[in-house]
Motif scaffolding. Structure first.
Motif, PDB file in Angstrom:
ATOM      1  N   PRO A 221      33.670  71.143 -48.528  1.00 47.47           N
ATOM      2  CA  PRO A 221      34.471  70.298 -49.423  1.00 47.47           C
ATOM      3  C   PRO A 221      34.100  68.811 -49.451  1.00 47.47           C
ATOM      4  O   PRO A 221      33.983  68.241 -50.517  1.00 47.47           O
ATOM      5  CB  PRO A 221      35.893  70.509 -48.929  1.00 47.47           C
ATOM      6  CG  PRO A 221      35.824  71.343 -47.729  1.00 47.47           C
ATOM      7  CD  PRO A 221      34.456  71.876 -47.564  1.00 47.47           C
ATOM      8  N   ILE A 222      33.933  68.207 -48.275  1.00 49.37           N
ATOM      9  CA  ILE A 222      33.704  66.748 -48.287  1.00 49.37           C
ATOM     10  C   ILE A 222      32.368  66.425 -48.950  1.00 49.37           C
ATOM     11  O   ILE A 222      32.287  65.600 -49.857  1.00 49.37           O
ATOM     12  CB  ILE A 222      33.770  66.149 -46.867  1.00 49.37           C
ATOM     13  CG1 ILE A 222      35.175  66.363 -46.295  1.00 49.37           C
ATOM     14  CG2 ILE A 222      33.434  64.665 -46.895  1.00 49.37           C
ATOM     15  CD1 ILE A 222      35.394  65.745 -44.944  1.00 49.37           C
ATOM     16  N   SER A 223      31.307  67.091 -48.497  1.00 52.55           N
ATOM     17  CA  SER A 223      29.993  66.729 -49.042  1.00 52.55           C
ATOM     18  C   SER A 223      29.823  67.193 -50.486  1.00 52.55           C
ATOM     19  O   SER A 223      29.039  66.620 -51.225  1.00 52.55           O
ATOM     20  CB  SER A 223      28.858  67.241 -48.159  1.00 52.55           C
ATOM     21  OG  SER A 223      28.903  68.617 -48.088  1.00 52.55           O
ATOM     22  N   VAL A 226      32.961  64.522 -52.400  1.00 49.17           N
ATOM     23  CA  VAL A 226      32.816  63.068 -52.244  1.00 49.17           C
ATOM     24  C   VAL A 226      31.336  62.671 -52.161  1.00 49.17           C
ATOM     25  O   VAL A 226      30.928  61.644 -52.711  1.00 49.17           O
ATOM     26  CB  VAL A 226      33.562  62.580 -50.969  1.00 49.17           C
ATOM     27  CG1 VAL A 226      33.592  61.073 -50.895  1.00 49.17           C
ATOM     28  CG2 VAL A 226      34.970  63.138 -50.928  1.00 49.17           C
TER      29      VAL A 226
ATOM     30  N   TYR B  17      32.002  57.290 -44.976  1.00 46.71           N
ATOM     31  CA  TYR B  17      31.811  58.679 -45.418  1.00 46.71           C
ATOM     32  C   TYR B  17      31.018  59.476 -44.391  1.00 46.71           C
ATOM     33  O   TYR B  17      31.416  60.578 -43.982  1.00 46.71           O
ATOM     34  CB  TYR B  17      31.091  58.702 -46.775  1.00 46.71           C
ATOM     35  CG  TYR B  17      30.514  60.061 -47.113  1.00 46.71           C
ATOM     36  CD1 TYR B  17      31.333  61.101 -47.538  1.00 46.71           C
ATOM     37  CD2 TYR B  17      29.148  60.310 -46.962  1.00 46.71           C
ATOM     38  CE1 TYR B  17      30.816  62.347 -47.822  1.00 46.71           C
ATOM     39  CE2 TYR B  17      28.618  61.562 -47.245  1.00 46.71           C
ATOM     40  CZ  TYR B  17      29.460  62.580 -47.665  1.00 46.71           C
ATOM     41  OH  TYR B  17      28.949  63.806 -47.930  1.00 46.71           O
ATOM     42  N   GLU B  21      32.509  62.512 -42.421  1.00 47.28           N
ATOM     43  CA  GLU B  21      31.950  63.839 -42.713  1.00 47.28           C
ATOM     44  C   GLU B  21      31.452  64.494 -41.437  1.00 47.28           C
ATOM     45  O   GLU B  21      31.742  65.663 -41.164  1.00 47.28           O
ATOM     46  CB  GLU B  21      30.815  63.688 -43.738  1.00 47.28           C
ATOM     47  CG  GLU B  21      30.589  64.892 -44.618  1.00 47.28           C
ATOM     48  CD  GLU B  21      29.625  65.905 -44.040  1.00 47.28           C
ATOM     49  OE1 GLU B  21      29.740  67.086 -44.354  1.00 47.28           O
ATOM     50  OE2 GLU B  21      28.771  65.504 -43.233  1.00 47.28           O
ATOM     51  N   ILE B  28      36.463  71.380 -40.197  1.00 44.08           N
ATOM     52  CA  ILE B  28      36.744  71.957 -41.526  1.00 44.08           C
ATOM     53  C   ILE B  28      36.106  73.341 -41.651  1.00 44.08           C
ATOM     54  O   ILE B  28      36.741  74.296 -42.105  1.00 44.08           O
ATOM     55  CB  ILE B  28      36.240  71.011 -42.643  1.00 44.08           C
ATOM     56  CG1 ILE B  28      37.111  69.755 -42.692  1.00 44.08           C
ATOM     57  CG2 ILE B  28      36.242  71.704 -44.008  1.00 44.08           C
ATOM     58  CD1 ILE B  28      36.618  68.674 -43.604  1.00 44.08           C
ATOM     59  N   GLN B  29      34.854  73.446 -41.207  1.00 43.50           N
ATOM     60  CA  GLN B  29      34.162  74.740 -41.305  1.00 43.50           C
ATOM     61  C   GLN B  29      34.873  75.801 -40.471  1.00 43.50           C
ATOM     62  O   GLN B  29      34.978  76.955 -40.897  1.00 43.50           O
ATOM     63  CB  GLN B  29      32.691  74.600 -40.862  1.00 43.50           C
ATOM     64  CG  GLN B  29      31.815  73.831 -41.851  1.00 43.50           C
ATOM     65  CD  GLN B  29      31.758  74.460 -43.239  1.00 43.50           C
ATOM     66  OE1 GLN B  29      31.653  75.666 -43.381  1.00 43.50           O
ATOM     67  NE2 GLN B  29      31.880  73.648 -44.282  1.00 43.50           N
ATOM     68  N   LEU B  32      37.938  76.840 -42.441  1.00 42.24           N
ATOM     69  CA  LEU B  32      37.595  77.654 -43.613  1.00 42.24           C
ATOM     70  C   LEU B  32      37.210  79.075 -43.211  1.00 42.24           C
ATOM     71  O   LEU B  32      37.359  80.014 -43.994  1.00 42.24           O
ATOM     72  CB  LEU B  32      36.434  77.014 -44.391  1.00 42.24           C
ATOM     73  CG  LEU B  32      36.700  75.664 -45.055  1.00 42.24           C
ATOM     74  CD1 LEU B  32      35.428  75.099 -45.665  1.00 42.24           C
ATOM     75  CD2 LEU B  32      37.779  75.780 -46.123  1.00 42.24           C
TER      76      LEU B  32
END
Lengths: 360, 156
Positions: A221-223, A226, B17, B21, B28-29, B32
């Motif tokens: 999602p982020i990469s 954004v 960022y 990230e 996040i991974q 998910l």
């Protein structure tokens, strides 16, 4: 009387317009909001056959064809046809036609609500064989090369397995998933227990592109959401970069709906039941056996591809009966296997050479 | 010695960022990839489809009351047009096959006629030869020759 001296304020405003950051913001805003979209799919072409919304194109008919084996390209049902002919100097089709290849492309068109009952069977049995026949007739050739991209490659592989009697000399698959045993996050998200496939198709008819795109973006999602804007802000003063950025965004955000029944079949038979690699898939009642593929095979896989993972692509080479088979692994992503600097400098010439070598 | 660095908002955004990230990527991974995430997605999907199904029914009902064609009805008309087009396409294909068959048959007929022509030429040639042979007096050695010659001269 009060007099207001605005000279200092004016100077500040003047200095502000010269500020690098302000100029970058101005350009960034222009690129995102008001700049025209780049004109894609510019290689000259003629339509040689149509069926429903589909069209069969022949590219650069005026250029002399030095290679006698014509190439028919088949892409995914959710994309638009220009993805293989993105921009002058950045187009696989342009590269191949300039080298004297006779290139054809089957444009699926945009399905309407009336096409919601179209199955993959219909595309594979009613459309692709006709297109092959038209290509052979137009080119007056004895053999054909088939090139499939992404899901279009999966469909092309199925077609080749179903029609071993056709003169398919070469089969090129670009990031085409075949084995769905481990499809990354999709294997989890499309789990039969939670994903309501039938209800989704029955309610929506065709599956909107935005839904497919949401799934693709959710992979990272982020990469994916954004990241592109950060890259753009960083290099907004580089016009070449801006052009490529716009092209990439157009590709990614300009899809078409997935015909409902095809989607149902794609998710159930491939992602949920993994029928193709296990020789369990049937297309209009006929069993699909990948071992029937005898054509020369070039199977291209991208290491950074998170849509068609490398482990979904490689197993095909063990299933086919082709004597000449190559698994070509490139250090790139799903889209950049076709477009961008690496594709232009390495992948397009590699494909062209492979086709030429195998068309003599 | 002092060094002055101007504030660059874009570099700052990029740094923020990249740090965000890289910090959140794994977390996040992991999320998910969890079964609970798939379950949550399924629940959201279910609610959305329930809402969409309701909207579809309401729209259809409204269109019916307003005497306006529904999406299904318009799609049916489109399907009829597609079917007709499909039949035309089939006919075109059959015409192609027919054309190929016809030209093949014509070619075979042409070859057959050529052969017949050649055979007829041969027959005519042989007939001509035979007529000439019948009309030509036989020239042989010995007394027959003289007789034949006399016969020829008598005729003259």
């Amino acid at each position: 009387m009060v007099t207001l001296d605005t000279k200092q304020f004016d100077n500040w405003i003047d200095r502000l317009s010269e500020d690098k950051n302000i100029q970058q913001i101005k350009r960034l805003t222009e690129v995102i909001s008001s700049d025209a979209e780049p004109e894609v799919g510019q290689t000259p072409k003629e339509v040689i056959w149509t069926k429903n919304k589909s069209k069969l194109y022949r590219y650069q008919p005026a250029i002399k064809k030095t290679n006698k084996v014509p190439i028919l390209m088949i892409y995914a049902l959710i994309n638009k046809p220009y993805i293989l002919d993105l921009y002058p100097g950045n187009s696989l089709i342009e590269h191949l036609t300039n080298k004297g290849h006779d290139v054809y492309l089957l444009d699926w068109g945009t399905p309407g609500y009336e096409d919601r009952n179209m199955k993959l069977d219909d595309y594979i049995v009613d459309y692709i064989p006709r297109a092959v026949s038209k290509v052979l007739k137009t080119s007056k050739a004895k053999d054909i090369t088939l090139l499939g991209y992404c899901m279009g490659g999966t469909m092309t592989a199925i077609f080749t397995a179903l029609y071993p009697q056709l003169p398919i000399r070469n089969l090129i698959l670009m990031t085409s998933p075949i084995d769905f045993k481990d499809a990354g996050h999709y294997s989890n998200w499309l789990d039969k227990r939670y994903f309501q496939l039938d209800k989704l198709v029955d309610t929506l008819g065709n599956i909107p592109f935005e839904l497919i795109d949401f799934g693709n973006k959710l992979l990272n999602p982020i990469s994916n959401v954004v990241g592109p804007y950060i890259s753009l802000a960083d290099r907004v003063e580089n016009e070449d970069f801006v052009l490529n950025w716009k092209l990439m965004q157009k590709w990614l955000n300009d899809g078409i709906p997935f015909p409902g029944e095809s989607y149902r079949q794609w998710i159930r038979d491939f992602y949920q039941d993994n029928k193709l690699i296990n020789d369990q898939l049937t297309v209009r009642g006929r069993k699909v056996e990948l071992a029937n593929i005898k054509a020369n095979l070039l199977n291209i896989s991208a290491t950074r591809d998170n849509i068609a993972l490398p482990q979904q692509i490689a197993p095909l080479n063990d299933k086919v009966s082709s004597k000449n088979k190559t698994l070509h692994i490139v250090e790139t992503g799903h889209v950049s296997v076709v477009t961008g600097r690496k594709a232009i400098n390495e992948i397009h010439p590699y494909i062209e050479k492979w086709i030429t070598d195998n068309s003599k | 010695m002092t060094q002055t660095t101007s504030f660059d908002a874009f570099t700052m955004w990029k740094n923020v960022y990249e740090k965000t990230e890289s910090t959140w990527r794994d977390a996040i991974q992991d999320t998910l990839g969890k079964e609970s995430f798939a379950e949550s997605l399924g629940q959201i999907q279910s609610q959305y489809l329930q809402y969409q199904g309701f909207v579809n029914k309401m729209t259809e009902s409204y269109l019916k009351q307003a005497n306006m064609p529904s999406r299904d009805e318009i799609a049916n008309v489109a399907s009829l047009v597609i079917n007709v087009e499909s039949k035309v396409d089939d006919l075109e294909d059959q015409m192609d096959v027919y054309k190929i068959d016809t030209s093949r048959e014509i070619e075979q007929l042409r070859k057959g006629l050529n052969n017949l022509d050649k055979k007829l030429d041969k027959v005519i040639e042989l007939l001509n030869k035979s007529i000439v042979a019948q009309n030509t007096p036989k020239v042989t050695d010995g007394p027959l020759t003289t007789t034949a010659l006399n016969a020829t001269s008598t005729k003259k």
